[in-house]
Every structure is written in C-alpha cells, then in structure tokens.
Scaffold this motif. Sequence first.
Motif, PDB file in Angstrom:
ATOM      1  N   SER A   1     -28.863  13.654  13.462  1.00 20.42           N
ATOM      2  CA  SER A   1     -27.836  14.502  14.067  1.00 20.42           C
ATOM      3  C   SER A   1     -28.440  15.488  15.051  1.00 20.42           C
ATOM      4  CB  SER A   1     -27.079  15.273  12.983  1.00 20.42           C
ATOM      5  OG  SER A   1     -26.440  14.403  12.096  1.00 20.42           O
ATOM      6  N   ASP A   2     -29.610  16.042  14.712  1.00 19.21           N
ATOM      7  CA  ASP A   2     -30.213  17.029  15.600  1.00 19.21           C
ATOM      8  C   ASP A   2     -30.847  16.398  16.830  1.00 19.21           C
ATOM      9  OD1 ASP A   2     -32.296  15.871  14.209  1.00 19.21           O
ATOM     10  OD2 ASP A   2     -32.787  17.681  13.082  1.00 19.21           O
ATOM     11  N   ALA A   3     -30.955  15.060  16.844  1.00 24.29           N
ATOM     12  CA  ALA A   3     -31.433  14.357  18.046  1.00 24.29           C
ATOM     13  C   ALA A   3     -30.282  13.723  18.817  1.00 24.29           C
ATOM     14  CB  ALA A   3     -32.449  13.282  17.659  1.00 24.29           C
ATOM     15  N   THR A   4     -29.047  13.952  18.336  1.00 31.78           N
ATOM     16  CA  THR A   4     -27.885  13.372  18.982  1.00 31.78           C
ATOM     17  C   THR A   4     -27.753  13.900  20.410  1.00 31.78           C
ATOM     18  OG1 THR A   4     -26.707  13.137  16.883  1.00 31.78           O
ATOM     19  CG2 THR A   4     -25.370  13.180  18.871  1.00 31.78           C
ATOM     20  N   LEU A   5     -27.397  13.016  21.325  1.00 30.11           N
ATOM     21  CA  LEU A   5     -27.207  13.368  22.730  1.00 30.11           C
ATOM     22  C   LEU A   5     -25.750  13.776  22.947  1.00 30.11           C
ATOM     23  CD1 LEU A   5     -29.002  10.151  23.992  1.00 30.11           C
ATOM     24  CD2 LEU A   5     -30.061  12.374  23.574  1.00 30.11           C
ATOM     25  N   LYS A   6     -25.518  14.831  23.728  1.00 31.96           N
ATOM     26  CA  LYS A   6     -24.155  15.328  23.906  1.00 31.96           C
ATOM     27  C   LYS A   6     -23.826  15.590  25.373  1.00 31.96           C
ATOM     28  CE  LYS A   6     -24.058  17.584  19.376  1.00 31.96           C
ATOM     29  NZ  LYS A   6     -23.872  18.862  18.643  1.00 31.96           N
TER      30      LYS A   6
ATOM     31  N   VAL B   1     -19.793  14.726  24.555  1.00 34.16           N
ATOM     32  CA  VAL B   1     -19.608  13.456  23.844  1.00 34.16           C
ATOM     33  C   VAL B   1     -20.851  13.162  23.016  1.00 34.16           C
ATOM     34  CG1 VAL B   1     -19.217  10.982  24.083  1.00 34.16           C
ATOM     35  CG2 VAL B   1     -18.098  12.576  25.652  1.00 34.16           C
ATOM     36  N   ARG B   2     -20.678  12.965  21.705  1.00 33.01           N
ATOM     37  CA  ARG B   2     -21.814  12.723  20.820  1.00 33.01           C
ATOM     38  C   ARG B   2     -22.254  11.261  20.907  1.00 33.01           C
ATOM     39  NH1 ARG B   2     -21.133  15.009  14.914  1.00 33.01           N
ATOM     40  NH2 ARG B   2     -23.394  15.002  15.043  1.00 33.01           N
ATOM     41  N   ILE B   3     -23.523  11.060  21.233  1.00 30.81           N
ATOM     42  CA  ILE B   3     -24.094   9.723  21.370  1.00 30.81           C
ATOM     43  C   ILE B   3     -25.347   9.643  20.516  1.00 30.81           C
ATOM     44  CG2 ILE B   3     -25.182   8.089  22.972  1.00 30.81           C
ATOM     45  CD1 ILE B   3     -23.441   9.296  25.186  1.00 30.81           C
ATOM     46  N   GLY B   4     -25.420   8.670  19.631  1.00 36.03           N
ATOM     47  CA  GLY B   4     -26.614   8.464  18.829  1.00 36.03           C
ATOM     48  C   GLY B   4     -27.714   7.797  19.635  1.00 36.03           C
ATOM     49  N   THR B   5     -28.952   8.201  19.391  1.00 33.05           N
ATOM     50  CA  THR B   5     -30.067   7.623  20.155  1.00 33.05           C
ATOM     51  C   THR B   5     -30.160   6.110  19.964  1.00 33.05           C
ATOM     52  OG1 THR B   5     -31.522   8.184  18.295  1.00 33.05           O
ATOM     53  CG2 THR B   5     -31.425   9.741  20.123  1.00 33.05           C
ATOM     54  N   ALA B   6     -29.784   5.610  18.773  1.00 30.37           N
ATOM     55  CA  ALA B   6     -29.871   4.171  18.517  1.00 30.37           C
ATOM     56  C   ALA B   6     -28.944   3.370  19.416  1.00 30.37           C
ATOM     57  CB  ALA B   6     -29.545   3.877  17.050  1.00 30.37           C
ATOM     58  N   GLU B   7     -27.869   3.984  19.893  1.00 31.19           N
ATOM     59  CA  GLU B   7     -26.952   3.286  20.795  1.00 31.19           C
ATOM     60  C   GLU B   7     -27.641   2.929  22.107  1.00 31.19           C
ATOM     61  OE1 GLU B   7     -22.822   4.986  20.863  1.00 31.19           O
ATOM     62  OE2 GLU B   7     -23.753   6.543  19.626  1.00 31.19           O
ATOM     63  N   ILE B   8     -28.576   3.772  22.532  1.00 32.42           N
ATOM     64  CA  ILE B   8     -29.316   3.508  23.770  1.00 32.42           C
ATOM     65  C   ILE B   8     -30.536   2.648  23.494  1.00 32.42           C
ATOM     66  CG2 ILE B   8     -30.655   4.604  25.617  1.00 32.42           C
ATOM     67  CD1 ILE B   8     -28.670   6.904  25.534  1.00 32.42           C
TER      68      ILE B   8
ATOM     69  N   SER C   1     -39.523   2.764  23.880  1.00 33.32           N
ATOM     70  CA  SER C   1     -38.812   3.810  24.611  1.00 33.32           C
ATOM     71  C   SER C   1     -38.538   4.998  23.708  1.00 33.32           C
ATOM     72  CB  SER C   1     -37.475   3.264  25.160  1.00 33.32           C
ATOM     73  OG  SER C   1     -36.571   2.979  24.108  1.00 33.32           O
ATOM     74  N   ILE C   2     -38.187   6.112  24.349  1.00 34.45           N
ATOM     75  CA  ILE C   2     -37.715   7.293  23.625  1.00 34.45           C
ATOM     76  C   ILE C   2     -36.710   8.006  24.522  1.00 34.45           C
ATOM     77  CG2 ILE C   2     -39.534   8.880  24.425  1.00 34.45           C
ATOM     78  CD1 ILE C   2     -39.576   9.947  21.486  1.00 34.45           C
ATOM     79  N   VAL C   3     -35.626   8.487  23.929  1.00 31.36           N
ATOM     80  CA  VAL C   3     -34.555   9.116  24.708  1.00 31.36           C
ATOM     81  C   VAL C   3     -34.235  10.469  24.100  1.00 31.36           C
ATOM     82  CG1 VAL C   3     -32.697   8.002  23.378  1.00 31.36           C
ATOM     83  CG2 VAL C   3     -32.277   8.767  25.729  1.00 31.36           C
ATOM     84  N   VAL C   4     -34.012  11.471  24.956  1.00 36.73           N
ATOM     85  CA  VAL C   4     -33.733  12.832  24.501  1.00 36.73           C
ATOM     86  C   VAL C   4     -32.646  13.444  25.370  1.00 36.73           C
ATOM     87  CG1 VAL C   4     -36.092  13.170  23.661  1.00 36.73           C
ATOM     88  CG2 VAL C   4     -35.493  13.876  25.987  1.00 36.73           C
ATOM     89  N   GLY C   5     -32.081  14.530  24.866  1.00 37.27           N
ATOM     90  CA  GLY C   5     -31.135  15.306  25.654  1.00 37.27           C
ATOM     91  C   GLY C   5     -31.808  16.553  26.192  1.00 37.27           C
ATOM     92  N   GLN C   6     -31.590  16.838  27.473  1.00 38.36           N
ATOM     93  CA  GLN C   6     -32.192  18.004  28.117  1.00 38.36           C
ATOM     94  C   GLN C   6     -31.084  18.925  28.629  1.00 38.36           C
ATOM     95  OE1 GLN C   6     -34.020  17.329  31.917  1.00 38.36           O
ATOM     96  NE2 GLN C   6     -35.471  19.032  31.688  1.00 38.36           N
ATOM     97  N   SER C   7     -31.203  20.211  28.297  1.00 39.13           N
ATOM     98  CA  SER C   7     -30.250  21.185  28.839  1.00 39.13           C
ATOM     99  C   SER C   7     -30.393  21.228  30.359  1.00 39.13           C
ATOM    100  CB  SER C   7     -30.522  22.574  28.253  1.00 39.13           C
ATOM    101  OG  SER C   7     -30.341  22.564  26.857  1.00 39.13           O
ATOM    102  N   TRP C   8     -29.232  21.112  31.037  1.00 39.97           N
ATOM    103  CA  TRP C   8     -29.290  20.989  32.499  1.00 39.97           C
ATOM    104  C   TRP C   8     -27.993  21.505  33.121  1.00 39.97           C
ATOM    105  CZ3 TRP C   8     -33.094  20.110  35.781  1.00 39.97           C
ATOM    106  CH2 TRP C   8     -32.806  19.715  37.091  1.00 39.97           C
TER     107      TRP C   8
END
Length: 385
Positions: A258-263, A267-274, A287-294
């Motif tokens: 949950s704390d690695a969920t992309l938003k 919209v909540r997106i699980g990393t496994a979906e990508i 690969s590795i995917v993260v959310g960045q404040s922007w």
Amino acid sequence: MYIMYSSCTTGTPKCIVHGAGGTLLQHFKELALHCDVQREDNITYLTTCGWMMWNWLVSALFLGSRVTTFDGFPAHPTLNRVWDLIEDEGITHFGTSPRYLAACRRRMHPAESHDLTDLRVMMSTGAPLLPEDFDYVYDKVKPNVQLSSISGGTDIISCFMLGNPMTPVFSGELQTIGLGMDVIAADSNGDPAIGEKGELVCRQPFISMPVGFWDDDDGAKYREAYFDVTPGVWYHGDFVTHTRSVGQSGGMIVYGRSDATLKPGGVRIGTAEIYRIVESHPAVADSIVVGQSWRGDIRIVLFVILEDEHVWNDELIDDLRKEIATHTTAKHVPSVIRNVNKIPYTLSGKKVELAVRDLLHGEEPRNVDALADPTALDCYRNLDI
C-alpha cells in the motif's frame, strides 16, 4: 519463541517476537491442509535462513515429511540446477519466487528437459505472481501441478492467502484465504470491498499473531504498526482485490504494498499492474516503478534493465508506453522511463521501491545494509529527471 526481523521494504526493520506454539499450529494448518504435504513427501523452498520461509519450511518436519535444503545461487552455474534437484531428489513440493520463475520463463522448458513426475505442488511468494507465470508453469512445467501463489509475511510468520488442493487455480489469483483468518479487502470505511481494490485487513485475532515487538514493553510500536487505523483490526499494508472466484473465501489478487502504491491524479495503481506488462516485454530483464511528487501531483517513474541483446532508444521507450496503455489505462503510463543497470532487492528477494522513491525526493534511504547489494542504489542518486 522466534525472533524475526522484517525485510525492510518499508523502512527500518521491525524486531518481531513470535510464540513457537502458535507458529507451529499455523504452519501445520498451512502445510497439511492448504499445501497437502504428507508424510511421504519431500519439500524444498528457495529461501535464505533469515527469511520467514525458512521457518515455514522447517515446520514440515512436524508432519514427518522430508525437507531438502538448498545452498547457493539457484541460477549458478545454470538455471537447470534447481530443476536437477527436483528430479534427482524426487521433490513433491517446490517453493520459489516470481523472480526465479520469470528468469526460467524466458529460457527454459522444464517439462521437456526434466522428469518432474513426483512434483505435485509449486508455491511462490515474495511478490505477486503474474498471469504470465501461471501460463508458463502450466504450459512449460507441468499441466496438473497445484500452483499456489501465497502471501503473508514475517509479521505473522505465515500466510493470509495461499493454496487449496480442492479448488481450481485461476491465473493471477491466490486461491483462498487461510482457514481461520477473517481476511477482507477493506474500502476506505473498513467495509468489505468485493471485486474492488482495497486494503488487506484481518478483523479477528489469529494464532500466529506476534507476541509483540522486542524492546516495546507497553506495546505502543506494535499497535502503531498494525492497529493504528482501526483498533482491533490488523491492517497489513497490502493493496488487494477479493474476487470471490471460488466461493466467499476464494480468489485474491495482490497489487503490491500500500505504501508503494502509485497515485497519479488520485487514482490508486498497484506496482504489480505495471510490472506485469513491462516485465513481459522481450527487451526488459527487470524493472522497478515508483511514484514521484511532481507539481502538486504524483507522476509514475519507471526504471528498466535491458536484456543483453537489446538497445536503449526512443523507439523502445515509446513501445513500452504503448504496451502499458494498451493493456491497462492511460493513468498507468509512466511519465518518465529510464534505463539503469541495477534494481535494488532485499536479502529475501523483494524489490525496494521506497528506497528508490526516497532518492528521487532527495532523501537518503534507511537501513541500506539490509539490501542484497547496497550499490544498486547508486544509479538512482542525483538523477536529472
């Protein structure tokens, strides 16, 4: 008692104290009833001694079955090494990780190269098992094996969801909620969310709950870790969907922490979906995917390692974006895609998204010593993105 340390995917490790009696009863239930381990069977699991799956594996001795241990890197000198062990030792129950299966999926056809007559059950944990991995096992390994994607954690030294030898296996799903576990996918109000994404929670006590945390005499750290949202309700920190594909307890999909969920855009997106789409691409090794404040929102940043024969260029970046958009939604498409030479993992083989996210925000990750290769973080420092 057991004293276990969490794997540090979410920060500083927790020092968790478990009672031996409750742990053994929970393991007996899971091994005997969910995994169908019997006295004449032979079980092995690719695990370090520091991961809870080691404790879980050793508990199979309580059933009188044989336990085969494995020492070393499973792909050295070749990926055949583990399949040789399964054939030579007559392994009936084989436990591994999605990462190992993904490596085999690209290179091996064990059903043709090995005699897997004795193999009845395969288990996978450490990360969500992709539908492509289910297809691989049933097409290239063995068509009548019970493939059990299992999920729980060091926190409970056991599983919340795992296999069921009496029900069908659905691609991309964990078969069932563990017996005696009052588990739901909870919406924002804490109510069951059937067929929708929610938080993995357990609403009733269970026998393998920790006795407590070490050096936490008043239990404050323990309560904060799991019961801070709703008193008396265990919030595990996983993002899941309860599909009910087989009855009320059947069918769970895990999207990641949950704390690695992309938003992006809320919209909540699980990393496994990508990961499912990206790591099925022939050019991508990992690969590795993260959310960045922007700019007041969250943007998705994707890092990939290429297979040796492929070249990084704009055409490949466009193709990755197209594949993600085609198989998911426009919200899933990363704003930034970069090539790197290393992906950070814990010693137990879990990707460390939060450490990469911290570096993108100019913060130094905590507990770097818990990584299998701390230098894997170097390529994420001081990036111009």
